[in-house]
Design an enzyme around this catalytic site. Structure first.
Site, PDB file in Angstrom:
ATOM      1  N   LYS A  23       0.825  -1.202   0.000  1.00 10.49           N
ATOM      2  CA  LYS A  23       0.000   0.000   0.000  1.00 10.49           C
ATOM      3  C   LYS A  23       0.863   1.258   0.000  1.00 10.49           C
ATOM      4  O   LYS A  23       0.625   2.189  -0.758  1.00 10.49           O
ATOM      5  CB  LYS A  23      -0.940  -0.015   1.206  1.00 10.49           C
ATOM      6  CG  LYS A  23      -1.960   1.106   1.196  1.00 10.49           C
ATOM      7  CD  LYS A  23      -2.842   1.061   2.423  1.00 10.49           C
ATOM      8  CE  LYS A  23      -3.944   0.049   2.349  1.00 10.49           C
ATOM      9  NZ  LYS A  23      -5.032   0.371   1.465  1.00 10.49           N
ATOM     10  N   ARG A 559      -5.988 -44.936 -21.368  1.00  8.22           N
ATOM     11  CA  ARG A 559      -6.279 -45.970 -20.358  1.00  8.22           C
ATOM     12  C   ARG A 559      -7.199 -46.992 -21.009  1.00  8.22           C
ATOM     13  O   ARG A 559      -8.402 -46.772 -21.121  1.00  8.22           O
ATOM     14  CB  ARG A 559      -6.971 -45.363 -19.150  1.00  8.22           C
ATOM     15  CG  ARG A 559      -6.119 -44.417 -18.312  1.00  8.22           C
ATOM     16  CD  ARG A 559      -6.989 -43.839 -17.193  1.00  8.22           C
ATOM     17  NE  ARG A 559      -6.233 -43.257 -16.098  1.00  8.22           N
ATOM     18  CZ  ARG A 559      -6.087 -41.940 -15.915  1.00  8.22           C
ATOM     19  NH1 ARG A 559      -6.607 -41.088 -16.760  1.00  8.22           N
ATOM     20  NH2 ARG A 559      -5.411 -41.496 -14.866  1.00  8.22           N
ATOM     21  N   ARG A 615      -1.674 -47.572 -22.661  1.00  5.36           N
ATOM     22  CA  ARG A 615      -1.352 -48.354 -21.472  1.00  5.36           C
ATOM     23  C   ARG A 615      -2.172 -49.640 -21.452  1.00  5.36           C
ATOM     24  O   ARG A 615      -3.388 -49.611 -21.638  1.00  5.36           O
ATOM     25  CB  ARG A 615      -1.660 -47.548 -20.215  1.00  5.36           C
ATOM     26  CG  ARG A 615      -1.350 -48.330 -18.965  1.00  5.36           C
ATOM     27  CD  ARG A 615      -1.629 -47.542 -17.727  1.00  5.36           C
ATOM     28  NE  ARG A 615      -3.062 -47.419 -17.470  1.00  5.36           N
ATOM     29  CZ  ARG A 615      -3.563 -46.665 -16.498  1.00  5.36           C
ATOM     30  NH1 ARG A 615      -2.769 -45.961 -15.747  1.00  5.36           N
ATOM     31  NH2 ARG A 615      -4.862 -46.615 -16.315  1.00  5.36           N
ATOM     32  N   GLU A 750       5.377 -45.338 -11.263  1.00  2.01           N
ATOM     33  CA  GLU A 750       4.341 -44.977 -10.295  1.00  2.01           C
ATOM     34  C   GLU A 750       4.483 -45.714  -8.970  1.00  2.01           C
ATOM     35  O   GLU A 750       3.649 -45.580  -8.094  1.00  2.01           O
ATOM     36  CB  GLU A 750       2.931 -45.130 -10.878  1.00  2.01           C
ATOM     37  CG  GLU A 750       2.715 -46.373 -11.672  1.00  2.01           C
ATOM     38  CD  GLU A 750       1.340 -46.467 -12.340  1.00  2.01           C
ATOM     39  OE1 GLU A 750       0.463 -45.635 -12.094  1.00  2.01           O
ATOM     40  OE2 GLU A 750       1.166 -47.422 -13.118  1.00  2.01           O
ATOM     41  N   SER A 769       6.853 -42.766 -18.169  1.00  4.07           N
ATOM     42  CA  SER A 769       5.805 -41.785 -17.951  1.00  4.07           C
ATOM     43  C   SER A 769       5.471 -41.821 -16.470  1.00  4.07           C
ATOM     44  O   SER A 769       5.124 -42.873 -15.927  1.00  4.07           O
ATOM     45  CB  SER A 769       4.572 -42.120 -18.790  1.00  4.07           C
ATOM     46  OG  SER A 769       3.551 -41.209 -18.470  1.00  4.07           O
ATOM     47  N   GLY A 771       3.480 -41.696 -13.434  1.00  4.33           N
ATOM     48  CA  GLY A 771       2.080 -41.786 -13.010  1.00  4.33           C
ATOM     49  C   GLY A 771       1.998 -41.245 -11.603  1.00  4.33           C
ATOM     50  O   GLY A 771       2.051 -41.964 -10.612  1.00  4.33           O
ATOM     51  N   THR A 772       1.872 -39.933 -11.512  1.00  6.60           N
ATOM     52  CA  THR A 772       2.012 -39.296 -10.197  1.00  6.60           C
ATOM     53  C   THR A 772       0.773 -39.469  -9.321  1.00  6.60           C
ATOM     54  O   THR A 772       0.820 -39.117  -8.148  1.00  6.60           O
ATOM     55  CB  THR A 772       2.343 -37.806 -10.366  1.00  6.60           C
ATOM     56  OG1 THR A 772       1.500 -37.273 -11.387  1.00  6.60           O
ATOM     57  CG2 THR A 772       3.792 -37.631 -10.761  1.00  6.60           C
ATOM     58  N   ASN A 773      -0.314 -39.994  -9.873  1.00  7.13           N
ATOM     59  CA  ASN A 773      -1.459 -40.300  -8.991  1.00  7.13           C
ATOM     60  C   ASN A 773      -1.065 -41.436  -8.053  1.00  7.13           C
ATOM     61  O   ASN A 773      -1.147 -41.323  -6.830  1.00  7.13           O
ATOM     62  CB  ASN A 773      -2.685 -40.738  -9.802  1.00  7.13           C
ATOM     63  CG  ASN A 773      -3.160 -39.666 -10.762  1.00  7.13           C
ATOM     64  OD1 ASN A 773      -2.932 -38.492 -10.524  1.00  7.13           O
ATOM     65  ND2 ASN A 773      -3.805 -40.077 -11.837  1.00  7.13           N
ATOM     66  N   ASP A 774      -0.618 -42.537  -8.647  1.00  4.12           N
ATOM     67  CA  ASP A 774      -0.204 -43.666  -7.810  1.00  4.12           C
ATOM     68  C   ASP A 774       1.082 -43.357  -7.073  1.00  4.12           C
ATOM     69  O   ASP A 774       1.253 -43.760  -5.917  1.00  4.12           O
ATOM     70  CB  ASP A 774      -0.034 -44.925  -8.672  1.00  4.12           C
ATOM     71  CG  ASP A 774      -1.352 -45.663  -8.845  1.00  4.12           C
ATOM     72  OD1 ASP A 774      -1.995 -45.942  -7.822  1.00  4.12           O
ATOM     73  OD2 ASP A 774      -1.738 -45.935  -9.992  1.00  4.12           O
TER      74      ASP A 774
HETATM   75  C1  PEP Z   1      -1.254 -42.460 -12.291  1.00  3.35           C
HETATM   76  O1  PEP Z   1      -1.210 -43.327 -11.408  1.00  3.35           O
HETATM   77  O2  PEP Z   1      -0.745 -41.348 -12.161  1.00  3.35           O
HETATM   78  C2  PEP Z   1      -1.953 -42.728 -13.560  1.00  3.35           C
HETATM   79  C3  PEP Z   1      -1.940 -41.851 -14.525  1.00  3.35           C
HETATM   80  O3  PEP Z   1      -2.654 -43.896 -13.644  1.00  3.35           O
HETATM   81  P1  PEP Z   1      -4.124 -44.096 -13.025  1.00  3.35           P
HETATM   82  O4  PEP Z   1      -4.607 -42.790 -12.569  1.00  3.35           O
HETATM   83  O5  PEP Z   1      -4.936 -44.658 -14.133  1.00  3.35           O
HETATM   84  O6  PEP Z   1      -3.848 -45.074 -11.932  1.00  3.35           O
HETATM   85 MG    MG Z   2      -1.695 -45.364 -11.917  1.00  2.00          MG
END
Ligand code: PEP
Ligand code: MG
Length: 890
Positions: A23, A559, A615, A750, A769, A771-774
Site C-alpha cells: 500500500k 487408459r 497403457r 508410479e 511416464s 504416473g504421479t497419482n499412484d
Molecule cells: C497415475 O497413477 O498417475 C496414472 C496416470 O494412472 P491411473 O490414474 O490410471 O492409476
Molecule cells: Mg496409476
C-alpha cells in the site's frame, strides 16, 4: 546514506514494496506521478522489525522520525493534530509486502476527541457528520487497539435504534450520536479497563503499536503460513490525512476499473455514491450509481478521473482497480491496484494490450492465470447469485449444472433420454455406472478423492463432478440424502459447482462457456513460446477428436480399461473375468479383440501420425464386476422368490467370483503389470489389437508410432517379461502382414521402487511416464480413494500440508522421486523419452516443475489442455527470465 524508518509519500528515496509495503509503495508511486493523493507518510517494514527486536517497543529513533514526519504533514495540510480550531485527522493502515486482505488492522478518523469533534462540527457546519465520525473512531480504536469486542458497540447502537424506533443510522441526529459516544466510552472503560485516550499523539502511537502487533495476530500468522509468506518481512504502517466523501452533495466516494472487469472492454467501469464514505459502498445499504452518471453529475471530476485512470493504467501497464473520494468537488485517489477480472476479461485485456502496443506477447501470456481458464470451457455459476450453499465436497471436475437428484445410473439414463436434466448422486461410482455419468449433467459422490473413478471419468468428459462429499448421507434404499437436518429426495432440484465443490438447493443462473477467437489467438502465441509439449489423456476415439480440437500434441495416456467399460462390452469383459477354463477365457477375449482393434484404428486415423501412448490394462478386475453388496441383496431376493431360477445360479456364480477376487487393498493388489504377469493372455489380446490396427492404418498411408506402456512396474524383471511379450506379438503380426513396425515399449513410473531403481528399469524401457497419482499415493501412503475425504482437507486447512498433493505435485517428496527417476533413467539411456500422465500434468505449478525437471511432455484431461498450453508457455518464459537474470548477475 543512512536509512530512514519513516518516509513522506513524496520522499525521493522512498521506493519499493519491501521497504514500504504494498500500500505504501502504491501511495508513494501515485504521489510521484503527480496524482492527487491525500498527503501522508509510511513507517517502513524495517521499523516493524526494529519494534520486535526491541521487545515490542517503538524505539526513540522511530518515535522521533514519526514526530518529525507528522510535523511535515501538518505544515503541508495547514492542520494540526488535536487543534480544536483546525484539526488534522488521519487514517492509520497496515500494509505488508504481500497483500494479506483483512488480516491486519486499520483505524480511521484518528485525532478525534471531545474538543476536535466540536471543531470539525463548526468547520463543516455539519455536527451530525462530526459526531458520527467520532463514534466510528471510538469503535475502531476500541476494537483494534484496545481489543474490545466490536459487537458490543454494534449491540449498543442497535438497542438505541430500537429504543427510539429508528430504522437505519441515517435517521440519527447529532444529539443521538453524542449520547451514543458517552456510552461507547463507558463500554471501552469497562472492557479495556482504560479511559478512552483524549490525547491524539497518544492515540497515534498506541495505534502504530497495535498495527505492528497485528503482524503477529493468529489470523495473520496462519495466513502467512498458508501462502508461504516469511514472518521476518514485517508490515509497514501508512499514516494519511483523511478526506471525507460524506461532506454533502459535492462529495462522494467510489470505485472504478480502467477496463470492464467482466468483459474486458476498454471503458471506465465502476460505481459511486454521493455523500458517502467507503464503508457505505461496501455495506450495500444504499445502491451506488454507475460511474457514467458521474459525467453528468460532476463533469469536471469525471473528466479528471478518466484521465487519471488512463495515466495509472499506462503507468502500471495493467488494468487498475481504483478507489477514490471526492471532497467538496476535489478528487482524491486513495488506492490503485491491478484489478481482479474474469477469465474472459483477462484474455481480452491481455490480447488488446498487445494490439495497443502496451505489452509484448510474452507479457500477455503471463497475464492470464491458467487456473482461470476453466471458466472459459465450462458453464459456471453466475457470481452475482446470493444463495447459501447446502454442503461442499472436493472440486473434482469444473463446470456447473442444475438437475434433479437421482441415485441410480440406469434411471439417470432413462430420464436423460426423456430430455430431463439429471444429477447422479452415489456413495461412489464404478465402471458399472459409466452410462449414468455419461447421461447425467453432473455427478456427486460422498466417497473418493480427486483421482477416484468418478473424478477421472467426469474430467475426461468435461462434466462437472464433486467427490468426497462426506457430510452428505445417502440412503440408497429409500432414495434420499441428508445434510444435517436437510432432506433431499429423489427428484428434488439441486445445483452444483464443480469448480468450487459447492452444492446448492434449487436452481441458480448459469453463464455459458465461450472459446472465443481472441482466446484461440492467445493459445497460438502460447504454443509458439512453449518448449514443452502438452498431450492429453484420452481413452476413446471421441475423446481423441475433442482433445485435438483443444490443441493437444498427441495422447499421453490411453487408459485401455475405459474401452472395456462401454455398456455393450461389459458383458464380454465379465465373461472373460468369470471364465472357469482357459478356452472360455480365450473365447471371451476373442470377442473383445475386434472391438479394441476398431477403437485403435479410429484413434490412429484421427491422430494422423501424432504420438499415442497406450497403457495395457491396469485396474483390479473386480472393478468390472457388480458391487458385492448389491449382488448380495439380489441373491437373497432370488433365493426367496425364485430359488430354482437360472438367474439365481448366474448371480451366485458372479458373487462367488467377486468374493474370490476381493482384496483388502485392491490398489496395492493384483493390478497393473501384475495382471499381465498372471494373465498374459489379456495383454496379448490388447497387443494384438494394437498391432493389427497399426497394420491396417499403415496400409492407408498413415503414420503410426504407438508407445506401449506397462503400468505399475516395481522391478525391472516385470518389465523385461512384458516387453518381450509385446515384441513377440509385434513380430508375429509383422511376419503375417509383411510389414515392419516402429513402436516403443516403456513403463509408468508410479511405485517408489521403480523410481529408486530407474537406472535398472531403463534397461528395458524406451520411455518413462510418471504416473504421479499412484506415485503420490504410495509415496505418502495416502489412499487416493479415501485420504481426501477423510483427513487431507483437515491437513490442508491446518497447514500440515500446503496443498492437496493429489492436485498439486508435492515437489519436496514425490517431486524428488521424479527428478531422481529422470536422472537415473537417463544415466542408463541418455535418449530416454520422459513425460507425466498423472492429474498433476494439468496443474500450473506442477507443469512448471515438470518443465524445470526436464520432462519432454505433460499430459492431462482434454478439458485441461488449453490451460496446460498456457502454463507450459509460462513455464518456458519464467525459465528464460531466470536464466537472463542469472547471466546479468555474472
Ligand atoms: C497415475 O497413477 O498417475 C496414472 C496416470 O494412472 P491411473 O490414474 O490410471 O492409476
Ligand atoms: Mg496409476
Amino acid at each position: 546514506m543512512e536509512k530512514n524508518f519513516v518516509y513522506m509519500f513524496d520522499h525521493p528515496e522512498a521506493k519499493g514494496k519491501e521497504m514500504l509495503g504494498g500500500k505504501g509503495a502504491n501511495l508513494t508511486e501515485m504521489t510521484r506521478i503527480g496524482l492527487p493523493v491525500p498527503y501522508g507518510f509510511t513507517i517502513t517494514t524495517a521499523a516493524c522489525n526494529d519494534y520486535y527486536d526491541a521487545g515490542k517497543k517503538i524505539s526513540p529513533e522511530v518515535e522521533n522520525e514519526v514526530t518529525a514526519s507528522l510535523k511535515t504533514l501538518e505544515e503541508n495540510t495547514g492542520k494540526r493534530l488535536g487543534d480544536p480550531r483546525n484539526p488534522l485527522l488521519v487514517s492509520v493502515r497496515s500494509g505488508a509486502v504481500h497483500s494479506m486482505p483483512g488480516m491486519m488492522d486499520t483505524v480511521l478518523n484518528l485525532g478525534m476527541n471531545d474538543e476536535t469533534v466540536k471543531g470539525i462540527a463548526e468547520l463543516t457546519e455539519n455536527p451530525r457528520f462530526s459526531y458520527d465520525s467520532y463514534r466510528r473512531f471510538i469503535q475502531m480504536f476500541g476494537d483494534v487497539v484496545l481489543g474490545v469486542d466490536s459487537s458490543l458497540y454494534e449491540k449498543r447502537l442497535e438497542d438505541f435504534r430500537n429504543h427510539y424506533g429508528y430504522k437505519s443510522d441515517v435517521e440519527l441526529t447529532a444529539e443521538d450520536w453524542i449520547e451514543i459516544i458517552e456510552t461507547y466510552k463507558d463500554i471501552t472503560q469497562t472492557e479495556a479497563g482504560l479511559t478512552f485516550p483524549q490525547n491524539p499523539k497518544e492515540q497515534l502511537f498506541l495505534t502504530i503499536n497495535a498495527v505492528f502487533d497485528s503482524w503477529n495476530n493468529k489470523r495473520a500468522v496462519t495466513y502467512r503460513k498458508l501462502h508461504d509468506i516469511p514472518g521476518h518481512l514485517g508490515t509497514a504502517v501508512n499514516i494519511q490525512s483523511m478526506v471525507f466523501g460524506n461532506m454533502g452533495d459535492h462529495s462522494g466516494t467510489g470505485v472504478a476499473f480502467t477496463r470492464n472487469p467482466s468483459t474486458g472492454e476498454s471503458e471506465l467501469y465502476g460505481e459511486y455514491l454521493i455523500n458517502a464514505q467507503g464503508e457505505d459502498v461496501v455495506a450495500g445499504i444504499r445502491t451506488p450509481q454507475p460511474i457514467v452518471d458521474l459525467a453528468k453529475e460532476m463533469p469536471e471530476v469525471y473528466q479528471q478521473l478518466a484521465e487519471t485512470s488512463q495515466l495509472l493504467e499506462n503507468h502500471y501497464g495493467d488494468m487498475q482497480d481504483i478507489e477514490f473520494t471526492v471532497e467538496h468537488g476535489n478528487l482524491f485517489m486513495l488506492q490503485t491496484r491491478n484489478g481482479k477480472r474474469t477469465a474472459q476479461a483477462a484474455v481480452r485485456i491481455a490480447v488488446d494490450m498487445v494490439k495497443e502496443g502496451i505489452m509484448s506477447e510474452q507479457e500477455a501470456l503471463l497475464r492470464v492465470d491458467p487456473d482461470q481458464i476453466d471458466q472459459l470451457l465450462h458453464n459456471h455459476i453466475d457470481p452475482e447469485h446470493k444463495q447459501q450453499k447446502l454442503v461442499s465436497g472436493l472440486p473434482a471436475s469444473p463446470g456447473a449444472a442444475t438437475g434433479q437428484v437421482v441415485f441410480d445410473a440406469d434411471e439417470v439414463e432413462l430420464l436423460a433420454n426423456e430430455g430431463k436434466d439429471v444429477i447422479l448422486v452415489r456413495p461412489e461410482t464404478t465402471p458399472e455406472d459409466i452410462h449414468g455419468i455419461v447421461a447425467s449433467k453432473a455427478t456427486v459422490t460422498t466417497r473418493g478423492g480427486m483421482t477416484s473413478h468418478a473424478a477421472v471419468v467426469a474430467r475426461g468428459m468435461g462434466k462437472a463432478c464433486i467427490c468426497g462429499c462426506e457430510a452428505m448421507k445417502i440412503d440408497l434404499e429409500a432414495e434420499y440424502f441428508t445434510v444435517g437436518d436437510t432432506v433431499v429426495n429423489k427428484g428434488d432440484i439441486i445445483t452444483i459447482d464443480g469448480a468450487s465443490g459447492e452444492i446448492f438447493l434449487g436452481e441458480i443462473p448459469m453463464i455459458a462457456p465461450e472459446l472465443s477467437d481472441i482466446f484461440q489467438l492467445l493459445l497460438t502465441w502460447a504454443d509458439e513460446e512453449a518448449d514443452l509439449d502438452v498431450r492429453t489423456n484420452a481413452d476413446t476415439p471421441e475423446d481423441v477428436r475433442k482433445a485435438l480440437e483443444f490443441g493437444a500434441a498427441g495422447i499421453g495416456l490411453c487408459r485401455t480399461e475405459h474401452m472395456f467399460m462401454a455398456p455393450d462390452r461389459i458383458p464380454a469383459v465379465q465373461k472373460m473375468i468369470l471364465a472357469e477354463t482357459d478356452e472360455e477365457r480365450q473365447k471371451a477375449l476373442e470377442r473383445l479383440l475386434p472391438m479394441q482393434q476398431q477403437d485403435f484404428e479410429r484413434m490412429f486415423e484421427t491422430l494422423q501420425g501424432r504420438p499415442i501412448n497406450i497403457r495395457l490394462l491396469d485396474p483390479p478386475l473386480h472393478e468390472f464386476l457388480p458391487n458385492k453388496e448389491e449382488l448380495l441383496v439380489e441373491v437373497t431376493r432370488l433365493q426367496l422368490t425364485a430359488p430354482e431360477s437360472e438367474e439365481l445360479k448366474e448371480k451366485e456364480n458372479i458373487l462367488r467370483n467377486v468374493r474370490l477376487l476381493e482384496e483388502s487393498n485392491p490398489m496395492l493388489g493384483l493390478r497393473g503389470c501384475r495382471l499381465g504377469m498372471l494373465h498374459p493372455e489379456i495383454y496379448e489380446m490388447q497387443l494384438t489389437a494394437i498391432f493389427q490396427a497399426m497394420s491396417g492404418v499403415m496400409r492407408k498411408g498413415i503414420d503410426v508410432t504407438p508407445e506401449i506402456m506397462i503400468p505399475l512396474v516395481s522391478t525391472v524383471d516385470e518389465l523385461k517379461v512384458m516387453r518381450q511379450l509385446a515384441i513377440d506379438v509385434a513380430q508375429k503380426i509383422e511376419e503375417k502382414s509383411h510389414q515392419t513396425f516402429t513402436y516403443l515399449v516403456g513403463t509408468m513410473i508410479e511405485t517408489p521402487r521403480a523410481a529408486l531403481t530407474a537406472n535398472r528399469v531403463a534397461e528395458e524401457a524406451d520411455f518413462f511416464s510418471f504416473g504421479t497419482n499412484d506415485l503420490t499415493q504410495m509415496t505418502f501412503g495416502f489412499s487416493r480413494d479415501d485420504a481426501e475425504g477423510k483427513f487431507l482437507q483437515h491437513y490442508v486447512e491446518h497447514g500440515i500440508l500446503p496443498k492437496n498433493p493429489f492436485m498439486t505435485l508435492d515437489q519436496e517428496g514425490v517431486g524428488k522421486l521424479v527428478e531422481s527417476g529422470i536422472a537415473l533413467g537417463k544415466s542408463t539411456k541418455p535418449g530416454l523419452k520422459t513425460g507425466i500422465c498423472g492429474e498433476h500434468g494439468g496443474e500450473k505449478s506442477s507443469i512448471q516443475f515438470c518443465y524445470d525437471a526436464g520432462l519432454d511432455y505433460v499430459s492431462c484431461s482434454p478439458f485441461r489442455v488449453p490451460a496446460a498450453r498456457l502454463a507450459a508457455a509460462q513455464a518456458t518464459i519464467h525459465k528464460q527470465k531466470q536464466k537472463k537474470k542469472a547471466l546479468m548477475h555474472h
